[in-house]
Design an enzyme around this catalytic site. Structure first.
Site, PDB file in Angstrom:
ATOM      1  N   LYS A  50      49.829  39.128  28.862  1.00  6.58           N
ATOM      2  CA  LYS A  50      50.643  39.082  30.087  1.00  6.58           C
ATOM      3  C   LYS A  50      51.919  38.279  29.840  1.00  6.58           C
ATOM      4  O   LYS A  50      53.000  38.651  30.304  1.00  6.58           O
ATOM      5  CB  LYS A  50      49.828  38.438  31.229  1.00  6.58           C
ATOM      6  CG  LYS A  50      48.769  39.378  31.788  1.00  6.58           C
ATOM      7  CD  LYS A  50      47.759  38.671  32.666  1.00  6.58           C
ATOM      8  CE  LYS A  50      46.638  39.645  33.063  1.00  6.58           C
ATOM      9  NZ  LYS A  50      45.453  38.997  33.578  1.00  6.58           N
ATOM     10  N   GLN A  94      43.217  33.849  36.838  1.00  9.14           N
ATOM     11  CA  GLN A  94      42.533  34.746  35.898  1.00  9.14           C
ATOM     12  C   GLN A  94      41.030  34.761  36.170  1.00  9.14           C
ATOM     13  O   GLN A  94      40.390  33.713  36.241  1.00  9.14           O
ATOM     14  CB  GLN A  94      42.820  34.284  34.454  1.00  9.14           C
ATOM     15  CG  GLN A  94      42.235  35.162  33.371  1.00  9.14           C
ATOM     16  CD  GLN A  94      42.896  36.543  33.307  1.00  9.14           C
ATOM     17  OE1 GLN A  94      44.107  36.674  33.418  1.00  9.14           O
ATOM     18  NE2 GLN A  94      42.086  37.575  33.118  1.00  9.14           N
ATOM     19  N   ASP A 117      48.328  39.793  42.681  1.00  7.45           N
ATOM     20  CA  ASP A 117      47.301  40.810  42.427  1.00  7.45           C
ATOM     21  C   ASP A 117      46.799  41.445  43.722  1.00  7.45           C
ATOM     22  O   ASP A 117      45.822  42.201  43.707  1.00  7.45           O
ATOM     23  CB  ASP A 117      46.133  40.229  41.615  1.00  7.45           C
ATOM     24  CG  ASP A 117      45.421  41.315  40.789  1.00  7.45           C
ATOM     25  OD1 ASP A 117      45.903  42.473  40.783  1.00  7.45           O
ATOM     26  OD2 ASP A 117      44.387  41.012  40.167  1.00  7.45           O
TER      27      ASP A 117
END
Ligand code: NAP
Length: 276
Positions: A50, A94, A117
């Site tokens: 990422k 995460q 997200d």
């Protein structure tokens, strides 16, 4: 005839180049903050990818590593600190988190305007009422891959195997929002193969290596393999690729299918949030 392979790596490259073009109009640098708890090697690798993606599109990125034995409150405090930082436009915690931490409580602490997200109740609620703003990265990437087939989603029978908040459930809602007829399958589904064989679009998000076999797939179906499973130091999906590709019309590979798209959608969401 063998299925057409949906190349996620190439599509992700195109999306990154579009992002670089859009970035020229912005007067500041989009910033993504990733919070990692512990040092799980797979998570560390995903975060490295990422960060590399952020470099490719000239975004700022930073990783906050927190020891595995911290309390939930310490993690929430970290999220709160990032919530008020002006140079951070997207916050990603995460997953997975240690069992001692309630992941949803941590996600709830992210302000929806930085929820890169799309997993806060606010953004998921918007998705539910067909007001798609910031949508979860993996499901959004799956939709882009299905669109790559050039075939309409409307009217198709889509079957999602898996109903997690992260993948299965939201991708089903996104397909429903696009007028597919959607069936969810999960660990208590009876006669799974009979259901999956009805699918024009089959999304496998189970987390079990090569779980979907050729006898579970309809001739000509679009098969999206979300699974990432490590088997004998090799990555395999949830679909038995070699045999299913002989039945399917379109299929995503692992690696090189959904994974790169998930990361591309993370960049796209960061840019969207930064542009607000
Ligand atoms: P998860 O939270 O573990 O959910 C797995 C789902 O599969 C659950 O809904 C479960 O049903 C269902 N399931 C388990 N056994 C089943 C069976 N025998 N028959 C039918 N359904 C069954 O996993 P996830 O987070 O959704 O992730 C799924 C996979 O995708 C994993 O391999 C993960 O690593 C991968 N992934 C990839 C990406 C990417 O970017 N490529 C992103 C996220 C996840 P119940 O609900 O009944 O337990």
């Amino acid at each position: 005839m063998s299925a057409e392979i949906l190349n996620g790596t190439r599509l992700a490259q195109r999306i990154r180049s579009q992002i670089r073009q859009k970035l020229k109009k912005l007067k500041f640098t989009p910033g993504l903050a990733v919070v990692q708890v512990g040092d799980d090697p797979a998570s560390t690798l995903y975060i490295k990818h990422k960060q590399r993606d952020c470099e490719k599109v000239h975004f700022h990125s930073e990783v906050h590593r927190i020891p595995v034995n911290i309390t939930q409150q310490v993690l929430i405090d970290k999220v709160m600190e990032l919530n008020v930082r002006e140079d951070v436009h997207g916050i990603l915690v995460q997953m997975p988190l240690p069992d001692t931490i309630d992941a949803q409580v941590v996600i709830d602490a992210i302000v929806p305007d930085k929820d890169v997200d799309g997993l806060t109740p606010f953004n998921l609620g918007n998705l539910f009422i067909n007001r798609e703003t910031i949508t979860p990265c993996t499901p959004t990437g799956i939709i882009r891959l299905i669109e790559l087939t050039g075939e309409p989603i409307e009217g198709k029978h889509a079957v999602c195997v898996g109903r997690s908040h992260l993948v299965g459930k939201p991708v089903g809602v996104m397909l429903l929002n696009r007028n597919a007829t959607v069936t969810y399958c999960h660990s208590r589904t009876k006669n799974l193969a009979e259901v999956t064989k009805e699918a024009d679009i089959l999304v496998a998000a189970v987390g079990k290596p090569e779980f979907i076999t050729a006898d579970m797939v309809k001739q000509g179906a679009t098969v999206i393999d979300v699974g990432i499973n490590s088997v004998a130091e090799r990555l395999v999906g949830d679909v038995k690729f070699e045999e299913v590709k002989e039945i399917a019309g379109f299929i995503t590979p692992v690696p090189g299918g959904v994974g790169p798209l998930t990361r591309a959608m993370l960049l796209e969401n960061t840019l969207k949030l930064a542009s607000r």
